[in-house]
Write a protein that holds these residues in place. Sequence first.
Motif, PDB file in Angstrom:
ATOM      1  N   GLY A 140       0.815  -1.069  -0.101  1.00 28.72           N
ATOM      2  CA  GLY A 140       0.047   0.154   0.034  1.00 28.72           C
ATOM      3  C   GLY A 140       0.873   1.252   0.004  1.00 28.72           C
ATOM      4  O   GLY A 140       0.280   2.331   0.054  1.00 28.72           O
ATOM      5  N   VAL A 141       2.134   1.252  -0.103  1.00 33.31           N
ATOM      6  CA  VAL A 141       3.075   2.218  -0.398  1.00 33.31           C
ATOM      7  C   VAL A 141       3.145   2.614  -1.787  1.00 33.31           C
ATOM      8  O   VAL A 141       3.837   2.191  -2.095  1.00 33.31           O
ATOM      9  CB  VAL A 141       4.225   2.153   0.429  1.00 33.31           C
ATOM     10  N   THR A 142       2.626   3.694  -2.055  1.00 32.25           N
ATOM     11  CA  THR A 142       2.790   4.310  -3.347  1.00 32.25           C
ATOM     12  C   THR A 142       3.585   5.130  -3.665  1.00 32.25           C
ATOM     13  O   THR A 142       4.078   5.475  -4.941  1.00 32.25           O
ATOM     14  CB  THR A 142       1.215   4.606  -3.846  1.00 32.25           C
ATOM     15  N   THR A 143       4.188   5.900  -2.937  1.00 36.32           N
ATOM     16  CA  THR A 143       5.263   6.961  -2.781  1.00 36.32           C
ATOM     17  C   THR A 143       6.433   6.537  -1.765  1.00 36.32           C
ATOM     18  O   THR A 143       5.916   6.553  -0.392  1.00 36.32           O
ATOM     19  CB  THR A 143       5.008   8.373  -2.907  1.00 36.32           C
ATOM     20  N   VAL A 144       7.583   6.810  -1.971  1.00 38.21           N
ATOM     21  CA  VAL A 144       8.646   6.618  -1.088  1.00 38.21           C
ATOM     22  C   VAL A 144       9.646   7.892  -1.515  1.00 38.21           C
ATOM     23  O   VAL A 144       9.910   8.199  -2.464  1.00 38.21           O
ATOM     24  CB  VAL A 144       9.329   5.311  -1.032  1.00 38.21           C
ATOM     25  N   ARG A 145      10.478   8.071  -0.123  1.00 38.90           N
ATOM     26  CA  ARG A 145      11.580   8.854  -0.298  1.00 38.90           C
ATOM     27  C   ARG A 145      12.810   8.068  -0.079  1.00 38.90           C
ATOM     28  O   ARG A 145      12.776   7.513   1.184  1.00 38.90           O
ATOM     29  CB  ARG A 145      11.584  10.153   0.398  1.00 38.90           C
ATOM     30  N   LEU A 146      13.672   7.452  -0.807  1.00 44.30           N
ATOM     31  CA  LEU A 146      14.863   7.025  -0.550  1.00 44.30           C
ATOM     32  C   LEU A 146      16.000   7.882   0.115  1.00 44.30           C
ATOM     33  O   LEU A 146      16.208   8.955  -0.502  1.00 44.30           O
ATOM     34  CB  LEU A 146      15.479   6.134  -1.843  1.00 44.30           C
ATOM     35  N   VAL A 147      16.414   7.400   1.077  1.00 42.99           N
ATOM     36  CA  VAL A 147      17.331   8.373   1.893  1.00 42.99           C
ATOM     37  C   VAL A 147      18.780   7.534   2.111  1.00 42.99           C
ATOM     38  O   VAL A 147      19.409   8.036   3.084  1.00 42.99           O
ATOM     39  CB  VAL A 147      16.620   8.798   3.164  1.00 42.99           C
ATOM     40  N   GLY A 148      19.199   7.068   1.298  1.00 43.10           N
ATOM     41  CA  GLY A 148      20.652   6.507   1.315  1.00 43.10           C
ATOM     42  C   GLY A 148      20.839   5.204   0.392  1.00 43.10           C
ATOM     43  O   GLY A 148      20.407   4.193   1.119  1.00 43.10           O
ATOM     44  N   ILE A 405      -5.615   3.013  -1.772  1.00 40.54           N
ATOM     45  CA  ILE A 405      -5.792   1.895  -0.956  1.00 40.54           C
ATOM     46  C   ILE A 405      -7.135   1.546  -0.500  1.00 40.54           C
ATOM     47  O   ILE A 405      -8.145   2.729  -0.332  1.00 40.54           O
ATOM     48  CB  ILE A 405      -4.782   1.753  -0.065  1.00 40.54           C
ATOM     49  N   ALA A 406      -7.531   0.246  -0.048  1.00 36.07           N
ATOM     50  CA  ALA A 406      -8.937  -0.091   0.227  1.00 36.07           C
ATOM     51  C   ALA A 406      -8.661  -0.847   1.868  1.00 36.07           C
ATOM     52  O   ALA A 406      -7.907  -1.695   1.673  1.00 36.07           O
ATOM     53  CB  ALA A 406      -9.723  -0.851  -0.429  1.00 36.07           C
ATOM     54  N   VAL A 407      -9.395  -0.350   2.701  1.00 36.88           N
ATOM     55  CA  VAL A 407      -9.550  -1.197   3.971  1.00 36.88           C
ATOM     56  C   VAL A 407     -10.991  -1.445   4.250  1.00 36.88           C
ATOM     57  O   VAL A 407     -11.856  -0.989   3.733  1.00 36.88           O
ATOM     58  CB  VAL A 407      -8.543  -0.425   4.932  1.00 36.88           C
ATOM     59  N   LYS A 426      -2.049   2.119  -8.335  1.00 38.43           N
ATOM     60  CA  LYS A 426      -1.148   3.237  -8.283  1.00 38.43           C
ATOM     61  C   LYS A 426      -1.310   3.738  -9.606  1.00 38.43           C
ATOM     62  O   LYS A 426      -1.052   3.214 -10.917  1.00 38.43           O
ATOM     63  CB  LYS A 426       0.070   2.646  -8.239  1.00 38.43           C
ATOM     64  N   GLY A 427      -1.898   4.906  -9.873  1.00 35.41           N
ATOM     65  CA  GLY A 427      -1.601   5.632 -10.961  1.00 35.41           C
ATOM     66  C   GLY A 427      -2.792   5.009 -12.063  1.00 35.41           C
ATOM     67  O   GLY A 427      -2.706   5.175 -13.267  1.00 35.41           O
ATOM     68  N   GLY A 428      -3.820   4.676 -11.366  1.00 42.16           N
ATOM     69  CA  GLY A 428      -4.815   4.259 -12.128  1.00 42.16           C
ATOM     70  C   GLY A 428      -4.912   2.608 -12.641  1.00 42.16           C
ATOM     71  O   GLY A 428      -5.795   2.013 -13.054  1.00 42.16           O
ATOM     72  N   GLN A 429      -3.758   2.169 -12.214  1.00 38.75           N
ATOM     73  CA  GLN A 429      -3.539   0.546 -12.254  1.00 38.75           C
ATOM     74  C   GLN A 429      -3.713  -0.070 -11.178  1.00 38.75           C
ATOM     75  O   GLN A 429      -2.974   0.075  -9.899  1.00 38.75           O
ATOM     76  CB  GLN A 429      -2.035   0.388 -12.851  1.00 38.75           C
ATOM     77  N   VAL A 430      -4.234  -1.141 -10.984  1.00 39.28           N
ATOM     78  CA  VAL A 430      -4.759  -2.054  -9.848  1.00 39.28           C
ATOM     79  C   VAL A 430      -3.494  -3.161  -9.881  1.00 39.28           C
ATOM     80  O   VAL A 430      -3.184  -3.835 -10.794  1.00 39.28           O
ATOM     81  CB  VAL A 430      -6.046  -2.913 -10.124  1.00 39.28           C
ATOM     82  N   VAL A 431      -2.843  -2.873  -8.671  1.00 37.23           N
ATOM     83  CA  VAL A 431      -1.617  -3.807  -8.609  1.00 37.23           C
ATOM     84  C   VAL A 431      -1.883  -4.792  -7.529  1.00 37.23           C
ATOM     85  O   VAL A 431      -1.186  -5.713  -7.529  1.00 37.23           O
ATOM     86  CB  VAL A 431      -0.431  -2.787  -7.969  1.00 37.23           C
ATOM     87  N   ARG A 432      -2.829  -4.733  -6.837  1.00 37.41           N
ATOM     88  CA  ARG A 432      -3.160  -5.769  -5.918  1.00 37.41           C
ATOM     89  C   ARG A 432      -4.847  -5.569  -5.582  1.00 37.41           C
ATOM     90  O   ARG A 432      -5.386  -4.581  -5.392  1.00 37.41           O
ATOM     91  CB  ARG A 432      -2.486  -5.469  -4.411  1.00 37.41           C
ATOM     92  N   HIS A 433      -5.495  -6.748  -5.588  1.00 34.39           N
ATOM     93  CA  HIS A 433      -6.785  -6.820  -5.178  1.00 34.39           C
ATOM     94  C   HIS A 433      -7.220  -8.138  -4.739  1.00 34.39           C
ATOM     95  O   HIS A 433      -6.990  -9.267  -5.394  1.00 34.39           O
ATOM     96  CB  HIS A 433      -7.763  -6.498  -6.466  1.00 34.39           C
ATOM     97  N   ASP A 434      -7.178  -8.368  -3.403  1.00 32.61           N
ATOM     98  CA  ASP A 434      -7.379  -9.568  -2.743  1.00 32.61           C
ATOM     99  C   ASP A 434      -8.537 -10.294  -3.088  1.00 32.61           C
ATOM    100  O   ASP A 434      -8.758 -11.874  -3.204  1.00 32.61           O
ATOM    101  CB  ASP A 434      -7.347  -9.567  -1.166  1.00 32.61           C
ATOM    102  N   ALA A 435      -9.735  -9.595  -3.661  1.00 32.16           N
ATOM    103  CA  ALA A 435     -10.838 -10.167  -4.185  1.00 32.16           C
ATOM    104  C   ALA A 435     -10.960 -10.387  -5.693  1.00 32.16           C
ATOM    105  O   ALA A 435     -10.426  -9.214  -6.173  1.00 32.16           O
ATOM    106  CB  ALA A 435     -12.244  -9.592  -3.561  1.00 32.16           C
ATOM    107  N   PRO A 436     -11.335 -11.150  -6.358  1.00 28.07           N
ATOM    108  CA  PRO A 436     -11.259 -11.049  -7.865  1.00 28.07           C
ATOM    109  C   PRO A 436     -11.964 -10.084  -8.458  1.00 28.07           C
ATOM    110  O   PRO A 436     -12.923  -9.949  -8.254  1.00 28.07           O
ATOM    111  CB  PRO A 436     -11.629 -12.852  -8.191  1.00 28.07           C
ATOM    112  N   LEU A 437     -11.597  -9.614  -9.673  1.00 25.99           N
ATOM    113  CA  LEU A 437     -12.327  -8.590 -10.118  1.00 25.99           C
ATOM    114  C   LEU A 437     -13.380  -9.220 -11.066  1.00 25.99           C
ATOM    115  O   LEU A 437     -13.326 -10.468 -11.507  1.00 25.99           O
ATOM    116  CB  LEU A 437     -11.270  -7.726 -11.312  1.00 25.99           C
TER     117      LEU A 437
END
Length: 438
Positions: A140-148, A405-407, A426-437
């Motif tokens: 569920g983390v769609t944006t990160v900052r890498l710090v090293g 995300i959905a909870v 993420k950006g309109g693309q489903v990358v995880r859906h625990d129930a079938p579409l």
Amino acid sequence: MWRRCKRSTLLAVVLASLMPTISLAVPTAVFTQASAPTGTVAIVGASVVNVEDGSTIPNAVVLIEGDRIKAVGPAAAVSVPADAQKIRMDGKWLAPGLLNMHTHFGLKLPGPAGAALENETDMQLVLRMADNARQSLYAGVTTVRLVGEEHGSDFALKAAIDNGTALGPRIQTAGEIIATTGGHGFLEADGTAELAKAVRQQIKNGATWIKVAISGGISDSHGSIAASTMTHEEMQTVIEVAHRNGVKVTAHNGSPVAADEALALGIDCFEHAYHLTEKQLRTMQAKGTWLVPTAVVTDEGAMEFFRKIGSPPWYLERVKSTREDHLKMLRTAVKLGVNIALGTDQFPFEPNAGTTATVREAELYVSAGMTPLQALQAGTLKPATLLGMEKEVGSLKPGHYADIIAVNANPAQDIAALRTLSFVMKGGQVVRHDAPLP
């Protein structure tokens, strides 16, 4: 939470495999973007959480065109085109994708797990980082900052994700951690000339932040975590050169003395802040300086992770000795209203106290005095503002990226609802859906 490792000479090969359209000589901050999804998608039947004020929209429609949200509102008020793909989410609660502001996808720490990676090649490093990026997105983390990160691996991974050849969150990155010799980082530089060059080189490589170590760290086998390792002139140079180039500076820091100096010089953000006192926190609040607490790294829940990687006794003792001050600092920062953005310093998906490190971090904020809404904001709206991306991510509004995300319940009322995450877009693309579409 970092240590240095041996450099490799294979970066050009990695870049060739992951960035075929980019010059191999120097990574760049300008990347070709992957194609946006086509068509219209409508998420229907769920309740939407407004992270700005905690209000909700029951039986809502989130209408998405391409990679952006076009409309959000009650079902009766949002017209869904006949040809739209519908995703039914009855009984679910929709919130923005989570943001994690302190991540190392190439993380290695003292112990057998870290030692096994000592001779890791650049190709192996980037592939391992890509897998960690994928798992972070699924969590569920769609944006990160890498710090090293090391050897330009972060720039290669960002390019691959942006080009659509790897799956992972949106990335802002600080390149390599800059430190004085023997300090808490692996790009060592001493004196104003060397440090100025180190800052400029990271910006040239594509860094959108500069990360500098101005104190000791938990994973250092020597020295005090509260030690201030830079001279005033060195610290001033790092901050000034970065700011002249329009780049913000964040500092690994556990030292009150170093914090006082950095705050006077206009630092933008502190990571960890293990031993900071009310004096520094009040100044941060007054100046609007950001704090990324990484509370999970000293919490008891992290012991599961440290045992798994075989952390040595000296390391565990440093964690334990830091815990009390770290928690006190967080509670004081929350009470004073310091700007707080969520970050973990563990992999965002790492198991921690029965959930992921990212969700556990938000729960610790509630334990430290935040309301559930404030903790949710610390993982969405606040870090988006820290990154300067508040018009693109961090809330579910028209024009923003469709990072969703959905909870199973309202996280603005109970932050533990994030433990039930079952859907990631993420950006309109489903990358995880625990129930079938359908």
